[in-house]
Design an enzyme around this catalytic site. Structure first.
Site, PDB file in Angstrom:
ATOM      1  CD  GLU A  21       3.365   6.598  -3.291  1.00  0.00           C
ATOM      2  OE1 GLU A  21       2.608   6.831  -4.254  1.00  0.00           O
ATOM      3  OE2 GLU A  21       3.244   5.591  -2.574  1.00  0.00           O
ATOM      4  CG  ASP A  59       6.794  -1.836  -6.661  1.00  0.00           C
ATOM      5  OD1 ASP A  59       6.589  -0.901  -5.866  1.00  0.00           O
ATOM      6  OD2 ASP A  59       6.188  -2.929  -6.598  1.00  0.00           O
TER       7      ASP A  59
HETATM    8 ZN   LIG Z   1       1.808   2.676  -5.665  1.00  0.00          ZN
END
Ligand SMILES: [Zn+2]
Length: 707
Positions: free
Chosen positions: A538, A608
């Site tokens: 995030e 990621d």
């Molecule tokens: Zn995301």
């Protein structure tokens, strides 16, 4: 409801999430004879098994982690956990925890429906009970839709479309064609302005209307058959129904042609066009905006953001071109399909057959209790959520999360400092943005007030309509008001997390702060590989290709030097190419293989990759503080290996082929296999942890790195 979710996606500040699930379109039918909320035996809710964090039995030891890490980390789990008949995707983390949370929420709703102890319990208990009362839905038939059908039938002149849409919206019925709402001004995030943009489609993406491949031709044929069937169920003669379905497809295809594609929509500059009201009226003079705005009771404004101006040109031309009869078919279809899940059995069976089975490969209808639980959570999320967190979210979880977030913030700061390609000037700006990210953990400080929403125990469609109006009034009332920084875009039991570029905040609902993501009893490696990577993901969204266009105050403004932006784009291009090469679905039955779209999934892939790197750095710091080494072993695996395994196992999943192909076109998240393998092959510490040889697939000579 479908429309609400779409609206939120486009008009509220774009929320960049970690999760992988769209809400299933098809609602299940409940075949039980009992009235009210008692589920039948075969669909009776069963307490799901508790979800383990790191699970060594999921590992396929016959696989080589350096060749295919996903197969190694997840192979046994994938083999033993096929997609259940009522699902389209089944993931070890998101699905299992999602089922658990839903079960706990169901218990709460079921109790509240039977014996409410507070006025709030009475409200959400009644909402749930009305949804479960399928015999009442059956006996009402299409009666609840009659007022909407009457309004639609009265349309004589296509120049009166705005009046019709206003009437439908006012009553809380589906009023598609385009989206309209209030949201933060992308260039002045302190302001709430009116916003409007493309909409009005029924299929999952514009390409479903426009692609001439055989697969999509077939799907369109089945779509037309489905629309025809729905019209005949609603009482139209077969020939009339077929003609109406052809009208619907023609109008939606034209709207699809006028729509911006998903990849272009990801670029916030493409979505930002401030228009005066007069200029919008010039753009689409055939639609009387003032009439529509008066009907939905929005306050006065002089300018608004028209996210997709070309789309409104298309709408304008279509109003000229299509006769009133075709528009009647279009609106009637949208009223029917929007409510199909809550109409008599014949309608939702037909709806499931197309949207569930044909489009997504779901074999069986979802049990009614699951869908009514989800529906109540969507409608009254902060009402059910405030009671849910009392039971299922210990205060200590929040304290521990605060510490983890702090550790990740430090790592991202260190990462920015040591980035080899970025100038000092841009590093300073990046750090400033990082220091301004706000953290929201668990649930809102202040709960929403639902007192104005009227819920009746015997009136499901009435509840849905009143709720639709209630939510719109709430959103539109924000016009011109200060931004509420404490507001949440997800409900507390949700298994997901998000970053909002306009708010520059990261949000972690209570629902995700549990095993397998977060486990009180697990070692730090396991928790950093789980929730640590989620937090890092995030935070990195603030610096991906979309997020990096906003500054620390949430304004669309360049803060990188021109030279750094160029280098940044070279690096993101590397990821686009890399993920373009990953296969989402193999060739079969005459269909060609389908690969991921690197440009669609770029932001998620960047998040990621960044998340995996900075959570690893935070783990190193934590171990150092405890005088432990990354090479210490537990259960035969080093701390480093346990970190990567815990991360990899978040992504173990199975998915129907139909759903995998749809996701590859519409989902900005890559499928589990590539979220695991794509991230580790871009991070050399993985190859080192597993003793891979340079040049093996998971430890390549050349990899991509943004952050
Ligand atoms: Zn995301």
């Amino acid at each position: 409801m479908k429309n609400c979710d779409a609206l939120r996606a486009l008009l509220a500040p774009a929320l960049l999430s970690i999760g992988m699930f769209a809400v299933p379109v098809a609602l299940a039918q409940n075949s039980l004879p009992e009235p009210a909320f008692a589920p039948s035996n075969d669909s009776a809710p069963m307490p799901p098994k508790s979800v383990k964090s790191l699970d060594l039995s999921a590992i396929d030891k016959t696989a080589d982690p350096c060749e295919d890490f996903y197969q190694y980390a997840c192979g046994n789990w994938v083999k033993d956990n096929p997609v259940p008949a009522d699902q389209t995707r089944w993931a070890r983390s998101f699905s299992l925890l999602g089922e658990r949370n839903r079960y706990l929420l169901w218990q709460q709703l079921d109790e509240a429906a039977k014996a409410p102890k507070t006025p709030l319990e009475k409200k959400y208990g009644d909402y749930y009970a009305a949804c479960m009362n399928t015999s009442q839905i059956e006996s009402k038939g299409l009666k609840p839709l009659e007022p909407a059908f009457k309004d639609i039938d009265a349309l004589k002149d296509t120049k009166k479309l705005a009046t019709l849409m206003g009437e439908l919206a006012k009553a809380g019925d589906a009023a598609p064609l385009f989206q309209f709402g209030v949201g933060q001004d992308a260039k002045d995030s302190s302001k709430q302005i009116a916003q409007t943009g493309q909409g009005g489609l029924s299929l999952p993406d514009r390409d479903y209307y426009l692609s001439d491949s055989k697969r999509f031709q077939d799907l369109r044929e089945k779509y037309v058959a489905h629309v025809t069937k729905m019209f005949t169920l609603a009482g139209d003669a077969p020939e009339k129904a077929a003609a109406e379905a052809a009208d619907v497809l023609r109008i939606e295809t034209a709207l699809a042609q006028g729509s911006m594609d998903r990849v272009a929509m990801r670029n916030p500059d493409n979505r930002y066009h401030i228009y005066t009201v007069a200029k919008l009226e010039e753009l689409a003079p055939n639609f009387n905006f003032a009439t529509y705005w008066a009907a939905i009771k929005i306050g006065h404004f002089d300018t608004l953001n028209v996210s997709t101006p070309d789309f409104f040109k298309t709408v304008n031309e279509l109003i000229e071109k299509e006769p009133a009869g075709a528009w009647k078919a279009y609106f009637r279809w949208h009223v029917l399909t929007a409510e199909a899940e809550n109409l008599p059995k014949a309608f939702y069976d037909e709806n499931f057959d197309f949207f569930g089975k044909t489009l997504n490969g779901q074999k069986e209808e979802t049990p009614r209790w699951k869908e009514c639980t989800a529906l109540t959570d969507r409608a009254l999320g902060e009402a059910v959520g405030q009671d849910w967190v009392k039971e299922h979210f210990p205060p200590q979880a929040k304290e521990n999360m605060d510490k983890l977030v702090l550790a990740l913030e430090k790592s991202l700061g260190d990462d920015i400092q040591t980035l080899p390609w970025m100038s000092d000037e841009t590093k300073k700006a990046a750090e400033e943005k990082l220091s301004l990210i706000r953290n929201k953990i668990g649930y809102p400080e202040k709960w929403r007030d639902y007192s104005k929403l009227k819920v009746k125990r015997n009136d499901l469609l009435g509840n849905l309509r009143r709720e639709s109006v209630f939510q719109r009034d709430y959103r539109l009332s924000k016009l011109g008001k200060p931004v509420d920084e404490k507001e949440w875009g997800m409900t507390p039991p949700t298994v997901n997390a998000y970053y909002s570029p306009s708010m520059n905040d990261i949000n972690f609902p209570a629902g995700i702060l549990q095993p397998p993501f977060y486990d009180f009893n697990a070692d730090p490696a396991v928790n950093f590989g789980g929730i640590g990577v989620v937090i890092g993901h995030e935070m990195t969204h603030g610096f991906d290709d979309q997020g990096s266009k906003y500054d620390g105050k949430g304004n669309l403004r360049e803060w990188q030097t021109a030279d750094d932006r160029k280098k940044f784009t070279e690096r993101t291009d590397c990821e686009v190419k890399e993920y373009d090469g990953f296969e989402a679905s193999p060739a079969h039955d005459g269909m060609p293989a389908q690969n991921l779209k690197g440009a669609l999934t770029l932001g998620e892939n960047t998040a990621d990759n960044g998340g995996l790197r900075i959570a690893y750095m935070a783990l190193l710091d934590t171990l150092a503080a405890e005088h432990k080494s990354i090479d210490d072993k537990i259960d035969g695996y080093t701390e480093a290996q346990r970190y990567f395994l815990s991360f990899g196992q978040v992504w173990c999943q199975n998915q129907t082929d139909q759903s995998a192909r749809q996701s590859a076109m519409t989902d900005p998240h890559s499928p589990g296999r590539w979220r695991a393998n794509g991230s580790v092959q871009n991070f050399d510490e993985f190859g080192k942890a597993f003793g891979c040889k340079k040049g093996q697939p998971m430890y390549p000579e050349h990899s991509c790195r943004v952050w």
